[in-house]
Write a protein that holds these residues in place. Structure first.
Motif, PDB file in Angstrom:
ATOM      1  N   TYR A  62      67.900  10.739  10.344  1.00  0.00           N
ATOM      2  CA  TYR A  62      68.065  11.741   9.129  1.00  0.00           C
ATOM      3  C   TYR A  62      68.615  10.978   7.990  1.00  0.00           C
ATOM      4  CZ  TYR A  62      69.030  15.934   6.651  1.00  0.00           C
ATOM      5  OH  TYR A  62      68.726  16.897   5.712  1.00  0.00           O
TER       6      TYR A  62
ATOM      7  N   ARG B 210      65.890   9.369   6.495  1.00  0.00           N
ATOM      8  CA  ARG B 210      64.950  10.408   5.544  1.00  0.00           C
ATOM      9  C   ARG B 210      65.515  10.641   4.410  1.00  0.00           C
ATOM     10  NH1 ARG B 210      64.859  15.015   9.563  1.00  0.00           N
ATOM     11  NH2 ARG B 210      63.708  15.984   8.096  1.00  0.00           N
TER      12      ARG B 210
ATOM     13  N   LEU C 276      58.952  16.018  11.252  1.00  0.00           N
ATOM     14  CA  LEU C 276      60.480  15.553  11.267  1.00  0.00           C
ATOM     15  C   LEU C 276      61.605  16.569  11.282  1.00  0.00           C
ATOM     16  CD1 LEU C 276      59.806  12.329   9.001  1.00  0.00           C
ATOM     17  CD2 LEU C 276      59.922  12.512  11.581  1.00  0.00           C
ATOM     18  N   ILE C 277      61.390  17.550  10.414  1.00  0.00           N
ATOM     19  CA  ILE C 277      62.321  18.506  10.412  1.00  0.00           C
ATOM     20  C   ILE C 277      62.378  19.455  11.843  1.00  0.00           C
ATOM     21  CG2 ILE C 277      62.853  20.832   9.615  1.00  0.00           C
ATOM     22  CD1 ILE C 277      61.650  20.238   6.989  1.00  0.00           C
TER      23      ILE C 277
ATOM     24  N   SER D 221      64.006  17.066  14.462  1.00  0.00           N
ATOM     25  CA  SER D 221      65.463  16.949  14.096  1.00  0.00           C
ATOM     26  C   SER D 221      66.282  18.269  14.422  1.00  0.00           C
ATOM     27  CB  SER D 221      65.625  16.823  12.692  1.00  0.00           C
ATOM     28  OG  SER D 221      66.983  16.928  12.291  1.00  0.00           O
ATOM     29  N   ILE D 222      65.572  19.318  13.987  1.00  0.00           N
ATOM     30  CA  ILE D 222      66.216  20.613  14.644  1.00  0.00           C
ATOM     31  C   ILE D 222      66.308  20.915  16.358  1.00  0.00           C
ATOM     32  CG2 ILE D 222      66.311  23.194  14.592  1.00  0.00           C
ATOM     33  CD1 ILE D 222      65.212  23.031  11.544  1.00  0.00           C
TER      34      ILE D 222
ATOM     35  N   LYS E 189      68.435  18.454  18.672  1.00  0.00           N
ATOM     36  CA  LYS E 189      69.782  18.599  18.696  1.00  0.00           C
ATOM     37  C   LYS E 189      70.050  20.180  19.642  1.00  0.00           C
ATOM     38  CE  LYS E 189      70.288  18.160  14.383  1.00  0.00           C
ATOM     39  NZ  LYS E 189      70.480  18.002  12.779  1.00  0.00           N
TER      40      LYS E 189
HETATM   41  N1  URA Z   1      68.222  20.741   9.760  1.00  0.00           N
HETATM   42  C1  URA Z   1      68.614  19.701  10.670  1.00  0.00           C
HETATM   43  O1  URA Z   1      69.237  19.425  11.465  1.00  0.00           O
HETATM   44  N2  URA Z   1      67.446  18.810  10.249  1.00  0.00           N
HETATM   45  C2  URA Z   1      66.676  18.728   9.333  1.00  0.00           C
HETATM   46  O2  URA Z   1      65.685  17.926   9.112  1.00  0.00           O
HETATM   47  C3  URA Z   1      66.503  19.891   8.427  1.00  0.00           C
HETATM   48  C4  URA Z   1      67.506  20.658   8.602  1.00  0.00           C
END
Ligand code: URA
Length: 443
Positions: A168, A171, A182-183, A186-187, A190
């Motif tokens: 992140y 980016r 990638l979004i 990433s979301i 987690k």
């Molecule tokens: N929230 C995230 O955790 N990652 C992103 O890339 C965008 C929003």
């Protein structure tokens, strides 16, 4: 095994990467053997060439596995492990209403939430307005509270999906934050590290959303639901409106007080409760706690009207160090700003349009959010009584009430709000709160 250079060359030339290559790259991100320049090249190649669903699943799973992944099988829980995530907005406090509702309906919600970002509010900042509430407990304590009370909401930890933090940061400085794969990775990485059985994504569209373009938001929602489900967690997404603030309030302690009213079946505004309810319904269906949406709606309504959802919320607050009687005496615990004043509309007519981003930035400006990482937040400040699109503004209906530290700050916020609300002679149609539902597979 392909070298990192070869992996970058493949992606640069528009070829799909296999799971082993993506795994090698993510291992290198986590142990530091892949440098920032290589990472920059990777994210730019993905931004330009995209990723197919298989690549995105492999990236999501490798990032999920870059750190601790919570397990819930020893001993097994008596219900599914579920969560909801929103792409962010103003007055979006649905997580705090949904988690205790789902817990009251038999689910377990280990929600790891974010802090405010840009103009949007953050669930963790709102919880931090409750005196004593511990937003960073150790993982063992977090899991024990989820097992006991059915839900716990805390902040990001360094242990979950550490690869995402590096990715992140790169980016952010390479103009590649907006890449949909990638979004998604990433979301989802987690969220999937929470050890979930089902997940619901609330993808916002409209001028207050992070992704303002509705076509792009739809693509993001589709991809989140496909990739999450392919990665092994039943994932549903709803496209929802962020062309006006969702709640009556925006500001940390003010939003907590509104959540308490909603959980005690005294909603101040239909939209916040309606969306919280539908997201909870979707969560129950995704988790197999209801066979269909009508059954789920009945369960959700019963959880609220019986007081069981409010009880779950109270139990969570108390287990995480907050006052055990917060719901009985919120005013004793939630801080109040010294200056409170109405924002007069200055003209009469219907509100036709709201610049939601400006409203969010007004809250940040009052001290309710951060301009820079590490800024201190004032939990007491914010806005209440926010007017909605289609309402009649005038001498009897101010645009909002400002809660500020000083008269000057209140005046500045009032000016911003007056500029953010457009008023016209004709009543516009209200925005549609809940748009499309995207699910993958047989739901
Ligand atoms: N929230 C995230 O955790 N990652 C992103 O890339 C965008 C929003």
């Amino acid at each position: 095994m392909m070298s990192i250079r070869k992996i970058l060359q493949h992606k640069r030339d528009g070829q799909a990467l296999d799971a082993a290559a993506i795994q090698a790259l993510v291992s290198g991100i986590t142990d530091g053997s892949v440098g920032d320049e290589q990472l920059g090249a990777f994210v730019m190649a993905v931004f330009l060439n995209g990723m197919d669903d298989d690549e995105c699943v492999a990236l999501t799973q490798a990032m999920r596995d870059s750190g601790r992944v919570l397990r819930w099988d020893d001993p097994a829980l008596p219900g599914p492990v579920l969560d909801k995530h929103s792409t962010g907005g103003i007055g979006d406090v649905t997580s705090l209403i949904l988690a205790p509702i789902v817990a009251a309906c038999g689910g377990f919600v280990p929600m790891i939430a974010g802090r405010g970002l840009g103009h949007t509010g953050g669930t963790v900042d709102k919880l931090a307005a409750i005196p004593g509430y511990e937003v960073s407990p150790a993982a063992e304590r977090f899991q024990a509270i989820v097992r006991k009370t059915g839900c716990a909401i805390i902040g990001q930890t360094d242990e979950l999906a550490p690869a995402d933090r590096r990715l992140y940061a790169v980016r952010d400085v390479t103009a590649t934050v907006e890449s949909i794969p990638l979004i998604v990775a990433s979301i989802l990485s987690k969220k999937l590290a929470e050890g979930l059985d089902g997940l619901v994504l609330d993808v916002k569209t409209g001028n207050g959303a992070v992704m303002t373009d509705s076509g792009q938001a739809r693509q993001l929602a589709r991809s989140l639901s496909e990739v999450g489900t392919l990665a092994g967690v039943r994932t549903h997404a709803l496209l929802t409106d962020m062309s006006q603030p969702l709640a009556d309030c925006a500001g940390n302690a003010l939003e907590i007080s509104e959540v308490i009213d909603c959980l005690q079946d005294r909603p101040r505004r239909d939209s916040l409760m309606a969306l919280s309810r539908e997201l909870a319904v979707e969560t129950l269906v995704a988790g197999g706690l209801a066979d269909d949406r009508d059954t789920a709606r009945r369960k959700v309504d019963e959880a609220v009207s019986s007081g069981r959802a409010a009880e779950r919320f109270a139990a969570m607050v108390s287990a995480l160090g907050g006052p055990s009687d917060l719901l009985d005496h919120p005013d004793q615990y939630l801080p109040e700003a010294p200056v409170i004043r109405d924002v007069e509309a200055g003209q009469s007519g219907y509100v036709t349009d709201i610049d939601v981003r400006a409203i969010g930035l007004a809250v940040v400006d009052l001290g309710g959010g951060r301009r820079r990482a590490g800024d201190r937040i004032d939990p007491a400040v914010g806005l209440s009584g926010l007017i909605q699109i289609g309402e009649d503004a005038g001498p009897d209906r101010p645009l909002a009430r400002v809660h500020a530290r000083t008269a000057d700050e209140a005046e500045r916020a009032a000016e911003t709000i007056r500029r953010a609300c457009r008023i016209g002679p004709q009543r516009p149609a209200p925005p549609v709160l809940i748009g499309e539902r995207l699910t993958s597979g047989d739901d």
